[in-house]
Design an enzyme around this catalytic site. Structure first.
Site, short mmCIF file in Angstrom:
data_model
loop_
_atom_site.label_atom_id
_atom_site.label_comp_id
_atom_site.label_asym_id
_atom_site.label_seq_id
_atom_site.Cartn_x
_atom_site.Cartn_y
_atom_site.Cartn_z
N SER A 167 26.48 -16.04 18.77
CA SER A 167 25.10 -15.77 18.34
C SER A 167 24.92 -14.28 18.07
CB SER A 167 24.12 -16.27 19.40
OG SER A 167 24.34 -17.63 19.69
N GLY A 227 23.47 -12.56 15.74
CA GLY A 227 22.14 -12.05 15.39
C GLY A 227 21.29 -11.79 16.61
N ASP A 228 21.41 -12.66 17.61
CA ASP A 228 20.65 -12.47 18.85
C ASP A 228 21.15 -11.26 19.63
OD1 ASP A 228 18.75 -14.79 19.09
OD2 ASP A 228 20.59 -15.90 18.79
N THR A 229 22.46 -11.15 19.77
CA THR A 229 22.97 -10.05 20.58
C THR A 229 22.78 -8.70 19.90
OG1 THR A 229 25.19 -10.59 19.76
CG2 THR A 229 24.60 -11.42 21.92
N GLY A 233 19.35 -7.82 20.75
CA GLY A 233 19.27 -7.34 22.11
C GLY A 233 19.73 -5.89 22.23
#
Length: 396
Positions: A165, A167-169, A172
């Site tokens: 993932s 894009g999420d990390t 973050g």
């Protein structure tokens, strides 16, 4: 040893990956992270992918160093607890769809009025403003809109995902950067907090290198290119004699020359037309063919040894087993053991980045659902009788 973020309190209202990944990093460097989870179900990531005793082994890495408090944010009592926590917090992290926090009376203006020093990290698909603001957004959609998915994969075939993932990390990580800058600003400006607005698609787009400048200046729409990097030559994955691939990056001028000499192509090493990247990019197929002709006659291990001797960046594509048994990972403390609730252990990634004086630490294992609810609520002055009543009503 005092860690760099010791003394900071973080309230995490996010779920799944982006927001919680940001708070994980803050917790590893000393911040006290109170993770708010829905009663009974908890963060959905608790049950993602492979489970041990009903809980994802991913959870052991993703939630380490945090305290878990169960709270129904849809209930007025739950919202009031957040206000109490925010009154003494430094950072609040949320990744709900824009408007959700305002609907609950927990928007930045509401909480900033209670605690002017509060920094609020808001992670969403499209950001807190703009025409797409209210659309639901997950990392996969951010990767697509940010341009990454279009470039991923082989020419003429459907776009592929990176496999994690990303894009999420990335969001973050951008969130942590924003929080640290906001902390610095707060320190310089008399304790005033601010909003940090992170959009999934923007976090991906920020990593897209030449994509937009090339379109803006030349009208060129960059295309997927498989394992190679068009315009930067040579850098590719080359098939070896044993059926494995060597990743070789010989795209520096002096590195290229050493590479060609190592594979016995002194003619290409000394060719003035190939002395810089512009000339090599115009002859990419010829150069890749020369490298492939060499690697196809040798095993992966032999190719990598040859490249290392020549000072040419090269490596293999690591799978999980390669990582788990690699001596460099181990020497850098990038493979750590985490304790699970049943007393068994699981290997998890180490802490990044490495600080020489105040390195990050794992001080507590990932919490069980609601493990710290009583502890935190008692600290807010909510007595055991009230907690029992709330538990019966499903508020905690």
């Amino acid at each position: 040893m005092s860690l760099p973020l010791s003394g900071l309190r973080v309230i995490e209202l996010g779920q799944l990956i982006a927001g919680p990944f940001a708070s994980k990093i803050l917790a590893e460097f000393g911040a006290d992270v109170i993770k708010i989870e829905p009663p009974k179900t908890g963060d959905p990531l608790r049950t993602w992918r492979l489970l041990h005793e009903g809980t994802s082994v991913w959870w052991a890495a993703h939630a380490r160093n945090k305290r878990s408090v169960t709270l129904d944010l849809r209930q007025p009592e739950g919202q009031e607890v957040i206000r109490k926590l925010a009154a003494d917090a430094d950072i609040l992290i949320e990744n709900f769809r824009p408007g959700a926090m305002e609907k609950w009376g927990l928007g930045f203006k509401d909480l900033h009025a209670i605690n002017p020093k509060l920094i609020m990290l808001r992670v969403s698909g499209y950001g807190q403003s703009g025409p797409y603001r209210d659309r639901p957004g997950f990392g996969v959609i951010g990767e697509a809109m940010g341009g990454l998915r279009y470039l991923s994969g082989e020419p003429g075939r459907p776009p592929v995902r990176v496999g994690v993932s990303i894009g999420d990390t990335l969001s973050g990580l951008h969130g942590v950067i924003g929080v640290m800058m906001a902390l610095r600003h707060r320190e310089q400006q008399g304790g005033v907090g601010q909003e940090v607005d992170v959009a999934l698609y923007e976090s991906v787009f920020n990593m897209m290198e030449s994509l937009l400048p090339e379109y803006s200046k030349f009208g060129v729409i960059r295309q997927p290119s498989g394992a190679s990097m068009p315009g930067i030559v040579p850098t590719n994955a080359y098939l070896c004699k044993d059926g494995r691939y060597a990743l070789i990056a010989g795209n520096g001028d002096s590195i290229y020359k050493r590479l060609m000499e190592a594979i016995g192509r002194t003619d290409l090493a000394s060719d003035p037309n190939l002395a810089n990247n512009v000339g090599r990019a115009a002859n990419a197929e010829m150069i890749d063919a020369a490298i492939s002709a060499y690697t196809e006659q040798h095993s992966l291990d032999d190719v990598l040894e040859k490249m290392n001797q020549a000072g040419v960046p090269a490596g293999k594509s690591y799978d999980a087993a390669d990582i788990a048994h690699d001596p460099h990972y181990q020497a850098r403390d990038m493979i750590l053991d985490a304790t699970l609730p049943d007393g068994s252990t699981v290997q998890v990634p180490g802490i990044v980045p490495k600080l020489s004086q105040t390195p990050g630490q794992i001080t507590r294992p990932a919490p069980e659902l609601g493990q710290h609810t009583a502890e935190v609520l008692t600290g807010l002055g909510i007595d055991a009788a009230q907690q029992a009543q709330w538990k019966e009503r499903g508020i905690i």
